[in-house]
Enzyme design. Structure first.
Site, PDB file in Angstrom:
ATOM      1  N   HIS A  13       0.870  -1.186   0.000  1.00  0.00           N
ATOM      2  CA  HIS A  13       0.000   0.000   0.000  1.00  0.00           C
ATOM      3  C   HIS A  13       0.901   1.229   0.000  1.00  0.00           C
ATOM      4  CE1 HIS A  13      -3.847   2.038   1.810  1.00  0.00           C
ATOM      5  NE2 HIS A  13      -3.166   2.873   1.036  1.00  0.00           N
ATOM      6  N   GLU A 196     -11.623   3.057   5.656  1.00  0.00           N
ATOM      7  CA  GLU A 196     -10.647   3.956   6.296  1.00  0.00           C
ATOM      8  C   GLU A 196     -11.468   5.028   7.006  1.00  0.00           C
ATOM      9  OE1 GLU A 196      -8.377   6.360   3.597  1.00  0.00           O
ATOM     10  OE2 GLU A 196      -6.918   6.957   5.102  1.00  0.00           O
TER      11      GLU A 196
HETATM   12 ZN   LIG Z   1      -3.742   4.834   0.393  1.00  0.00          ZN
END
Ligand SMILES: [Zn+2]
Length: 335
Positions: A13, A196
Site C-alpha cells: 500500500h 478507512e
Molecule cells: Zn492509500
C-alpha cells in the site's frame, strides 16, 4: 533491541505520488521551470506537517505540478525504491493515480513508461521486485475511471491490477462496478481502499460488488464482528498504514491503533507506509513505530512480515515468494 527496519517485507500500500520528498520536488520544479509557492525545502518541509485531510490533499495535488516528463516519474520511483530498500522492502506493489496527471495534460503513457523505466531495473539496482497497480480516483466519475482504464490498454503488460483511492465518504465502491468488471475481463487483479474513513459496509461492498482480493486500510471492519469473521475465514488481506492513520486522524495516536486487535482477531494484516513523504516515514519506520507504541513482540513483527508476502500478488512467481518467506524466517532481531 535493534530496529526491525531491516526485517524483509513486502510493501503493498504505497502511492508513488506520496513519496515526493521536498528535495526532489524542488529539483524537479527547477528542471521543469515550475514555480513552487515555498521559499525553500525547509519551508516546504514545514508545510508537510499539515494537520487535516484537506491541507494534505491541497499540498499533495499542488506538488504534482512538478511531475511533467517520463524522466520525472523515473526519478520519483528510483528515490522511493532506494529508501524502501534501506528499510528491508524486498517486494513493492506500487499504486499510481493516472487521473491526477492526465488532468494536468500529462499523457498516461508518459506516466507508465516513466515509472516502468525505474521498475525495470529495480531488482538489479535495489534488490526489489515490483508490480504496478493503477488506481482510480473515487471522487472522479465512473466514466472517467472507464476512460482511464481504456487509455491504459496499450500498457497492460506493465500493470498487475487496479485499485481505488482518494476521498472515500460519499463514493461507495458500487459506483465503480462497471470498470472493475472490465478490469476482471482484462485479467487484472483488484484491490480497493475501503473502511478507512468510510463505513464497514464499504468493505463488504468492495468484496461483493467489485470482487476485490485485498482491502486497503479496512480498519473500520472492526465495527462489524460478522465482517471480521468473514475476512479472517476467507483470508482477505488488509493493508494497514499506521502512520497515515494517525496523521489523517483515523486514530488519535499510534498507541490507540487497532492493529493488535486485528491480529488477535485472526485477520491477515500487513503494515505499509501509504504516502511516506507526507506521513512521517517509510515501511520500516512504520514497523518501528508500531513496535514501540504498541509493544509488538519480535514474533508478531515477523508474522506481519510473513503476511506481507502471503498477501502479495506473487502467484506468478511462487519460488520467489518462498524465498522471501525464508528470508523472514532467517532474520535475526538480535539480543
Ligand atoms: Zn492509500
Amino acid at each position: 533491541m535493534p530496529l526491525p527496519s531491516g526485517l524483509p517485507k513486502a510493501e503493498l500500500h504505497l502511492h508513488i505520488e506520496g513519496t515526493l520528498e521536498p528535495e526532489l520536488a524542488f529539483a524537479l520544479a527547477a528542471r521543469n521551470g515550475v514555480a513552487l509557492p515555498y521559499a525553500d525545502t525547509e519551508a516546504l518541509r514545514e508545510a508537510y506537517s499539515f494537520s487535516d485531510l484537506q491541507s494534505f490533499l491541497d499540498l499533495y495535488y499542488g506538488l504534482m505540478a512538478v511531475l511533467r516528463t517520463a524522466e520525472d516519474f523515473t526519478d520519483l520511483a528510483d528515490a522511493y525504491l532506494e529508501r524502501a530498500a534501506a528499510q528491508g522492502v524486498r517486494h513493492a506493489e506500487i499504486f499510481f493515480d493516472p487521473q491526477a496527471h492526465t488532468a494536468r495534460g500529462v499523457p498516461i503513457g508518459t506516466v507508465i513508461e516513466g515509472l516502468g523505466a525505474s521498475l525495470d531495473r529495480a531488482e538489479e539496482r535495489y534488490g526489489i521486485s515490483t508490480r504496478l497497480i493503477l488506481c482510480f480516483l473515487r471522487d472522479e466519475s465512473a466514466e472517467s475511471a472507464l476512460a482511464t482504464l481504456d487509455a491504459a490498454k496499450p500498457y497492460l503488460h506493465r500493470i498487475t491490477g487496479v485499485g481505488l483511492d482518494s476521498a472515500e465518504v460519499g463514493h461507495p465502491p458500487a459506483k465503480f462496478r462497471e470498470v472493475y468488471e472490465e478490469a476482471a475481463r482484462l485479467g487484472l487483479r483488484r484491490v480497493a481502499h475501503a473502511g478507512e474513513e468510510g463505513p464497514a459496509a464499504y468493505v463488504r461492498e468492495a468484496l461483493d460488488v467489485l470482487g476485490v482480493e485485498r482491502i486497503d486500510h479496512g480498519l473500520r471492519c472492526m465495527e462489524d464482528p460478522e465482517l471480521v469473521d468473514r475476512l479472517a475465514r476467507e483470508r482477505i488481506p488488509l493493508t494497514v498504514c499506521p502512520f497515515s492513520n494517525v496523521r489523517l486522524r483515523v486514530v488519535d495516536t499510534l498507541a490507540d491503533h487497532p492493529l493488535p486487535a486485528m491480529m488477535a482477531a485472526g485477520l491477515l494484516v500487513t503494515v505499509n507506509s501509504d504516502d511516506p513523504a507526507y506521513f512521517g516515514g517509510y515501511a520500516g519506520d512504520n514497523f518501528d513505530g508500531v513496535r514501540d507504541a504498541l509493544g509488538l513482540a519480535p514474533e508478531q513483527l515477523r508474522e506481519l512480515a510473513r503476511n506481507s508476502f502471503r498477501a502479495s500478488f506473487l502467484e506468478d512467481d511462487e519460488a520467489r515468494r518462498a524465498r522471501y518467506l525464508a528470508e523472514v524466517e532467517a532474520y535475526e532481531f538480535g539480543a
